[in-house]
Structures are given as structure tokens and as C-alpha cells.
Design a protein around this motif. Structure first.
Motif, PDB file in Angstrom:
ATOM      1  N   ASN A   1       1.746   4.540 -11.098  1.00  0.00           N
ATOM      2  CA  ASN A   1       2.648   3.937 -10.244  1.00  0.00           C
ATOM      3  C   ASN A   1       3.790   3.328 -10.680  1.00  0.00           C
ATOM      4  OD1 ASN A   1       0.358   4.190  -8.391  1.00  0.00           O
ATOM      5  ND2 ASN A   1      -0.391   2.280  -8.877  1.00  0.00           N
TER       6      ASN A   1
ATOM      7  N   GLY B   1       5.251   9.712  -5.766  1.00  0.00           N
ATOM      8  CA  GLY B   1       5.729   8.988  -4.506  1.00  0.00           C
ATOM      9  C   GLY B   1       7.201   9.069  -4.333  1.00  0.00           C
TER      10      GLY B   1
ATOM     11  N   GLY C   1       3.494   8.543  -0.363  1.00  0.00           N
ATOM     12  CA  GLY C   1       3.119   7.763  -1.470  1.00  0.00           C
ATOM     13  C   GLY C   1       4.124   6.770  -1.768  1.00  0.00           C
TER      14      GLY C   1
ATOM     15  N   SER D   1       0.627  -1.050   0.009  1.00  0.00           N
ATOM     16  CA  SER D   1       0.132   0.053  -0.033  1.00  0.00           C
ATOM     17  C   SER D   1       0.926   1.363   0.077  1.00  0.00           C
ATOM     18  CB  SER D   1      -0.875  -0.140   1.305  1.00  0.00           C
ATOM     19  OG  SER D   1      -1.561   1.260   1.272  1.00  0.00           O
ATOM     20  N   THR D   2       0.447   2.123  -0.970  1.00  0.00           N
ATOM     21  CA  THR D   2       1.251   3.407  -0.735  1.00  0.00           C
ATOM     22  C   THR D   2       0.189   4.572  -0.373  1.00  0.00           C
ATOM     23  OG1 THR D   2       0.592   3.802  -3.298  1.00  0.00           O
ATOM     24  CG2 THR D   2       2.833   2.703  -2.740  1.00  0.00           C
ATOM     25  N   ALA D   3      -0.831   4.381   0.212  1.00  0.00           N
ATOM     26  CA  ALA D   3      -1.891   5.411   0.766  1.00  0.00           C
ATOM     27  C   ALA D   3      -1.231   5.903   2.134  1.00  0.00           C
ATOM     28  CB  ALA D   3      -3.068   4.654   0.864  1.00  0.00           C
TER      29      ALA D   3
ATOM     30  N   ASP E   1       7.485   0.237  -3.925  1.00  0.00           N
ATOM     31  CA  ASP E   1       6.174   0.625  -4.680  1.00  0.00           C
ATOM     32  C   ASP E   1       6.048   2.136  -4.467  1.00  0.00           C
ATOM     33  OD1 ASP E   1       4.801  -1.954  -5.494  1.00  0.00           O
ATOM     34  OD2 ASP E   1       5.386  -2.551  -3.513  1.00  0.00           O
TER      35      ASP E   1
ATOM     36  N   ALA F   1       3.459   5.271  -5.425  1.00  0.00           N
ATOM     37  CA  ALA F   1       2.288   6.215  -6.270  1.00  0.00           C
ATOM     38  C   ALA F   1       2.646   7.162  -7.093  1.00  0.00           C
ATOM     39  CB  ALA F   1       1.474   6.837  -4.918  1.00  0.00           C
TER      40      ALA F   1
END
Length: 202
Positions: A168, A107, A77, A71-73, A102, A104
Motif C-alpha cells: 500500500n 492502485g 485501487g 478503503s481501496t477495495a 490511499d 492499494a
């Protein structure tokens, strides 16, 4: 006179050779030392206890799921999945680890160092701006990386990765330590416990 010079050169060469030999990190004397959290184990190597080789299985060298995005939430990011000796016990004494990064869109993997490892990174998807800063006089080396590009970060130097694309991005990093460690610069400077005394920063 010539004998004295020859003798002096011979002694100097032997001293140099013995220094190199004593500084050499010897090769392991066993095939592996799978890490185990069992203090009853008789062998302690590189910060971990060794599992009895008779009890070692293929699962000790296996880690699933690096294909699954993290998850990049979050506010930057970015997320990293680090496969080190704590997740893959078979890495103990092998001097390697692996990470999935990873990103976003836009990010950021913020300025950080690995105190115990150099890093080599390959971009699997997206476009990253990456770079590192040398020790004094602090020269910046930076590059835009696209899918399939590779970049290396020397041990202990401040570096970063930033997704400059609108989609992404994914990268994989290899590190030459089973436990490379990470120090995020801003967190270390401004978030230490107890805080760094402001008078020390002058």
C-alpha cells in the motif's frame, strides 16, 4: 521633445501601476469567515455564509481521522479523503484544503485536473509514479517518488499518481483552494450526461 518623452513614460508607468493595483486580490478584512449553511446569516463570502464570530469555536477549525486509511477495495485501487470547506468550515476564505490519498498495490489515481487549485503532494508510505501533462504541445513531466519525496502539479493541468509498488502507498496533498474541484478526464469525456455527440470529437 524631452518633456514629451518624460510625460509619456510617466503616464505609461502610472497606467501599469493602476492595472496591477486593480488586479490585486485584496486581503481579507476579518480574521475568518467560518462557513455555515444558514441563509439568515447576513454575510455571504466566497460561496458560503459566515457564521457569527461570537458563535465560532475551535471545532470549526478541526477535522479528526485523517490517520485512518480509506478503503481501496474498488476497480482502481484508490481512494481520496478530501478535507475541504464542506468538511472543515473554518477553511472558508483561507484558500487551502488537504487530501489523504490511499493506494492499494498498483492502485491508480486516474488522469484528472483541479480547475481551481495547484497541488503539492508528499509521499508518506510507498512508491508512486506521478506526472502531469502541459497544455499544447502536451509535454509529459513524470517522476518516481519514494517516502518523503514531494512533487507539485500546476493548476488546471492533467495529472495522475500510480502506485508502482507491491505494498500500500499513502500520500498527502495540499491544494491552494478551499474547494479545488476535480474533473476525472475519462469520466468527463465518456460519462457526461447527456453524452457528448460522437460527431463533436472529429
Amino acid at each position: 521633445m524631452i518633456k514629451g518623452v518624460t510625460y509619456l513614460i510617466t503616464v505609461a508607468l502610472l497606467a501599469l501601476a493602476s492595472t496591477l493595483v486593480s488586479a490585486y486580490d485584496p486581503s481579507p478584512l476579518q480574521d475568518f469567515c467560518v462557513a455555515i449553511n444558514n441563509t439568515n446569516s447576513a454575510v455571504f463570502v466566497n460561496g458560503k455564509f459566515c457564521k457569527d464570530p461570537v458563535l465560532v469555536t475551535a471545532d470549526d477549525f478541526f477535522f479528526p481521522g485523517l490517520n485512518i486509511p480509506a478503503s481501496t477495495a474498488n476497480k482502481i485501487g484508490f481512494n481520496v479523503t478530501l478535507v475541504n470547506v464542506d468538511l472543515l468550515p473554518g477553511l472558508n476564505t483561507l484558500g487551502i484544503s488537504l487530501a489523504r490519498l490511499d493506494f492499494a498495490p498498483y492502485g491508480l489515481d486516474p488522469l484528472h485536473i483541479h480547475p481551481r487549485a495547484s497541488e503539492i503532494l508528499v509521499v508518506a508510505e510507498g512508491t508512486l509514479l506521478v506526472g502531469f501533462v502541459t497544455s499544447n504541445p502536451n509535454k509529459l513531466f513524470t517522476k518516481v517518488l519514494n517516502k518523503g519525496d514531494v512533487f507539485a502539479f500546476p493548476i488546471g493541468l492533467i495529472h495522475f499518481q500510480f502506485n508502482i509498488g507491491q505494498t500500500n502507498a499513502v500520500a498527502f496533498a495540499g491544494l491552494n483552494s478551499q474547494n479545488p474541484g476535480v474533473i476525472t478526464i475519462a469520466n468527463a469525456v465518456f460519462g457526461s450526461n447527456p453524452p457528448i455527440n460522437p460527431r463533436c470529437s472529429h
